[in-house]
Motif scaffolding. Structure first.
Motif, PDB file in Angstrom:
ATOM      1  N   CYS A   6       0.826  -1.204   0.000  1.00 37.51           N
ATOM      2  CA  CYS A   6       0.000   0.000   0.000  1.00 37.51           C
ATOM      3  C   CYS A   6       0.864   1.259   0.000  1.00 37.51           C
ATOM      4  O   CYS A   6       1.974   1.267   0.534  1.00 37.51           O
ATOM      5  CB  CYS A   6      -0.913   0.025   1.225  1.00 37.51           C
ATOM      6  SG  CYS A   6      -2.093  -1.333   1.285  1.00 37.51           S
ATOM      7  N   GLN A   7       0.321   2.309  -0.604  1.00 40.72           N
ATOM      8  CA  GLN A   7       0.965   3.614  -0.647  1.00 40.72           C
ATOM      9  C   GLN A   7      -0.087   4.678  -0.357  1.00 40.72           C
ATOM     10  O   GLN A   7      -1.244   4.522  -0.747  1.00 40.72           O
ATOM     11  CB  GLN A   7       1.556   3.881  -2.026  1.00 40.72           C
ATOM     12  CG  GLN A   7       2.598   2.882  -2.475  1.00 40.72           C
ATOM     13  CD  GLN A   7       3.016   3.177  -3.906  1.00 40.72           C
ATOM     14  OE1 GLN A   7       3.710   4.142  -4.147  1.00 40.72           O
ATOM     15  NE2 GLN A   7       2.570   2.354  -4.839  1.00 40.72           N
ATOM     16  N   ALA A   8       0.336   5.762   0.287  1.00 38.13           N
ATOM     17  CA  ALA A   8      -0.559   6.884   0.575  1.00 38.13           C
ATOM     18  C   ALA A   8      -0.088   8.097  -0.207  1.00 38.13           C
ATOM     19  O   ALA A   8       1.113   8.383  -0.266  1.00 38.13           O
ATOM     20  CB  ALA A   8      -0.558   7.182   2.068  1.00 38.13           C
ATOM     21  N   PHE A   9      -1.034   8.797  -0.790  1.00 40.26           N
ATOM     22  CA  PHE A   9      -0.734   9.991  -1.572  1.00 40.26           C
ATOM     23  C   PHE A   9      -1.639  11.118  -1.113  1.00 40.26           C
ATOM     24  O   PHE A   9      -2.843  10.914  -0.929  1.00 40.26           O
ATOM     25  CB  PHE A   9      -0.969   9.730  -3.065  1.00 40.26           C
ATOM     26  CG  PHE A   9      -0.176   8.592  -3.606  1.00 40.26           C
ATOM     27  CD1 PHE A   9       1.144   8.776  -3.992  1.00 40.26           C
ATOM     28  CD2 PHE A   9      -0.729   7.337  -3.715  1.00 40.26           C
ATOM     29  CE1 PHE A   9       1.886   7.713  -4.509  1.00 40.26           C
ATOM     30  CE2 PHE A   9      -0.005   6.264  -4.216  1.00 40.26           C
ATOM     31  CZ  PHE A   9       1.313   6.459  -4.613  1.00 40.26           C
ATOM     32  N   ASN A  10      -1.070  12.309  -0.946  1.00 44.20           N
ATOM     33  CA  ASN A  10      -1.897  13.446  -0.571  1.00 44.20           C
ATOM     34  C   ASN A  10      -2.059  14.378  -1.763  1.00 44.20           C
ATOM     35  O   ASN A  10      -1.082  14.872  -2.308  1.00 44.20           O
ATOM     36  CB  ASN A  10      -1.340  14.188   0.651  1.00 44.20           C
ATOM     37  CG  ASN A  10       0.058  14.711   0.459  1.00 44.20           C
ATOM     38  OD1 ASN A  10       0.931  13.981   0.005  1.00 44.20           O
ATOM     39  ND2 ASN A  10       0.293  15.947   0.814  1.00 44.20           N
ATOM     40  N   GLU A  11      -3.307  14.543  -2.160  1.00 45.74           N
ATOM     41  CA  GLU A  11      -3.692  15.472  -3.222  1.00 45.74           C
ATOM     42  C   GLU A  11      -2.808  15.334  -4.458  1.00 45.74           C
ATOM     43  O   GLU A  11      -2.423  16.319  -5.079  1.00 45.74           O
ATOM     44  CB  GLU A  11      -3.668  16.911  -2.685  1.00 45.74           C
ATOM     45  CG  GLU A  11      -4.543  17.077  -1.466  1.00 45.74           C
ATOM     46  CD  GLU A  11      -4.368  18.399  -0.757  1.00 45.74           C
ATOM     47  OE1 GLU A  11      -5.368  18.927  -0.262  1.00 45.74           O
ATOM     48  OE2 GLU A  11      -3.225  18.902  -0.697  1.00 45.74           O
ATOM     49  N   THR A  12      -2.510  14.088  -4.817  1.00 53.56           N
ATOM     50  CA  THR A  12      -1.610  13.808  -5.937  1.00 53.56           C
ATOM     51  C   THR A  12      -2.342  13.140  -7.096  1.00 53.56           C
ATOM     52  O   THR A  12      -2.152  13.511  -8.245  1.00 53.56           O
ATOM     53  CB  THR A  12      -0.463  12.880  -5.482  1.00 53.56           C
ATOM     54  OG1 THR A  12       0.189  13.487  -4.376  1.00 53.56           O
ATOM     55  CG2 THR A  12       0.533  12.637  -6.583  1.00 53.56           C
ATOM     56  N   PHE A  13      -3.128  12.130  -6.789  1.00 53.11           N
ATOM     57  CA  PHE A  13      -3.817  11.348  -7.810  1.00 53.11           C
ATOM     58  C   PHE A  13      -5.310  11.647  -7.799  1.00 53.11           C
ATOM     59  O   PHE A  13      -5.927  11.727  -6.745  1.00 53.11           O
ATOM     60  CB  PHE A  13      -3.646   9.838  -7.562  1.00 53.11           C
ATOM     61  CG  PHE A  13      -2.297   9.320  -7.927  1.00 53.11           C
ATOM     62  CD1 PHE A  13      -2.002   8.973  -9.234  1.00 53.11           C
ATOM     63  CD2 PHE A  13      -1.317   9.161  -6.962  1.00 53.11           C
ATOM     64  CE1 PHE A  13      -0.756   8.487  -9.573  1.00 53.11           C
ATOM     65  CE2 PHE A  13      -0.069   8.673  -7.293  1.00 53.11           C
ATOM     66  CZ  PHE A  13       0.218   8.334  -8.601  1.00 53.11           C
ATOM     67  N   PHE A  14      -5.860  11.758  -9.000  1.00 50.67           N
ATOM     68  CA  PHE A  14      -7.309  11.810  -9.113  1.00 50.67           C
ATOM     69  C   PHE A  14      -7.850  10.408  -8.928  1.00 50.67           C
ATOM     70  O   PHE A  14      -7.206   9.426  -9.291  1.00 50.67           O
ATOM     71  CB  PHE A  14      -7.734  12.313 -10.504  1.00 50.67           C
ATOM     72  CG  PHE A  14      -7.714  13.795 -10.630  1.00 50.67           C
ATOM     73  CD1 PHE A  14      -8.822  14.543 -10.289  1.00 50.67           C
ATOM     74  CD2 PHE A  14      -6.584  14.441 -11.095  1.00 50.67           C
ATOM     75  CE1 PHE A  14      -8.811  15.915 -10.405  1.00 50.67           C
ATOM     76  CE2 PHE A  14      -6.553  15.809 -11.219  1.00 50.67           C
ATOM     77  CZ  PHE A  14      -7.675  16.559 -10.871  1.00 50.67           C
ATOM     78  N   MET A  15      -9.024  10.306  -8.346  1.00 56.31           N
ATOM     79  CA  MET A  15      -9.759   9.055  -8.309  1.00 56.31           C
ATOM     80  C   MET A  15     -10.714   9.160  -9.490  1.00 56.31           C
ATOM     81  O   MET A  15     -11.609  10.001  -9.489  1.00 56.31           O
ATOM     82  CB  MET A  15     -10.508   8.908  -6.981  1.00 56.31           C
ATOM     83  CG  MET A  15     -11.096   7.534  -6.711  1.00 56.31           C
ATOM     84  SD  MET A  15     -12.271   6.897  -7.923  1.00 56.31           S
ATOM     85  CE  MET A  15     -13.530   8.148  -7.887  1.00 56.31           C
ATOM     86  N   LYS A  16     -10.461   8.356 -10.527  1.00 57.81           N
ATOM     87  CA  LYS A  16     -11.312   8.382 -11.710  1.00 57.81           C
ATOM     88  C   LYS A  16     -11.947   7.026 -11.914  1.00 57.81           C
ATOM     89  O   LYS A  16     -11.295   5.998 -11.779  1.00 57.81           O
ATOM     90  CB  LYS A  16     -10.503   8.749 -12.962  1.00 57.81           C
ATOM     91  CG  LYS A  16     -10.096  10.199 -13.017  1.00 57.81           C
ATOM     92  CD  LYS A  16      -9.482  10.535 -14.361  1.00 57.81           C
ATOM     93  CE  LYS A  16      -9.102  11.997 -14.418  1.00 57.81           C
ATOM     94  NZ  LYS A  16      -8.522  12.360 -15.715  1.00 57.81           N
ATOM     95  N   SER A  17     -13.212   7.059 -12.242  1.00 57.74           N
ATOM     96  CA  SER A  17     -13.924   5.831 -12.553  1.00 57.74           C
ATOM     97  C   SER A  17     -14.751   6.074 -13.809  1.00 57.74           C
ATOM     98  O   SER A  17     -15.680   6.884 -13.795  1.00 57.74           O
ATOM     99  CB  SER A  17     -14.840   5.432 -11.389  1.00 57.74           C
ATOM    100  OG  SER A  17     -15.662   4.354 -11.770  1.00 57.74           O
TER     101      SER A  17
END
Length: 145
Positions: free
Chosen positions: A20-31
Motif C-alpha cells: 500500500c501507498q498513501a498519496f496526498n492530493e496527488t492522484f485523481f480518483m477516476k472511474s
C-alpha cells in the motif's frame, strides 16, 4: 492534517513492507463506469500503480478533510460515488476544527460500519490496510498537544 495522515500511513506501510501507498492530493480518483473524477485529500492504493499515472480507480481508503466550502460535497456528492467503488474499504471524514473523525467501513462487502472517533487519545483503526493511527498524530501541530 493531510500531510500528517499521508506521512504516518506511509511510515506504517514502509515498516510493514506493505504494497500500500498513501498519496496526498496527488492522484485523481477516476472511474469511467461511474463517470466520476475527484481529487481526495489522501488516497491509499494497495498494489502497483502504472508509471506516469495521474489517476487511480482502485483506492482502498479515502480521506477528506472537511471545510465549510467542501463539507457538503465530501459528505454527499463524493460519498455517493465513493461507496460504489468496489475496492474502497474505508472512507474517513476529518474535522479540521477539533479532533473528530467519522469513518464509514465496508464490512463483509456492505457499507454497514459507521464510527465517530473523538479526542486526541483515540485510535483510528483501519483493518483493511492493517493500520492504526492515533488522532494525536493526525492532528499533530494543528492543536496544542
Amino acid at each position: 492534517m493531510v500531510q500528517n495522515i499521508a506521512r504516518r500511513l506511509g511510515n506504517q506501510f514502509d515498516a510493514a513492507n506493505s504494497s500500500c501507498q498513501a498519496f496526498n492530493e496527488t492522484f485523481f480518483m477516476k472511474s469511467r463506469s461511474l463517470d466520476a473524477a475527484m481529487l481526495p485529500d489522501v488516497i491509499v492504493v494497495c498494489g502497483d500503480i502504472e508509471p506516469g499515472a495521474t489517476s487511480v480507480d482502485t483506492p482502498s481508503v479515502l480521506f477528506e478533510v472537511l471545510s465549510p466550502g467542501t463539507e457538503a460535497r465530501d459528505r454527499i456528492k463524493k460519498w455517493q460515488v465513493y461507496q460504489r467503488l468496489p475496492s474502497l474499504q474505508h472512507y474517513v471524514l476529518v474535522a479540521r476544527d477539533r479532533a473528530h473523525l467519522e469513518v464509514y467501513d465496508r464490512v463483509a462487502g456492505q457499507w454497514g460500519g459507521f464510527r465517530v472517533l473523538e479526542g486526541l487519545d483515540t485510535l483510528l483503526e483501519l483493518p483493511a490496510i492493517r493500520v492504526v493511527l492515533p488522532l494525536r498524530e493526525i492532528y499533530q501541530r494543528v492543536f496544542e498537544t
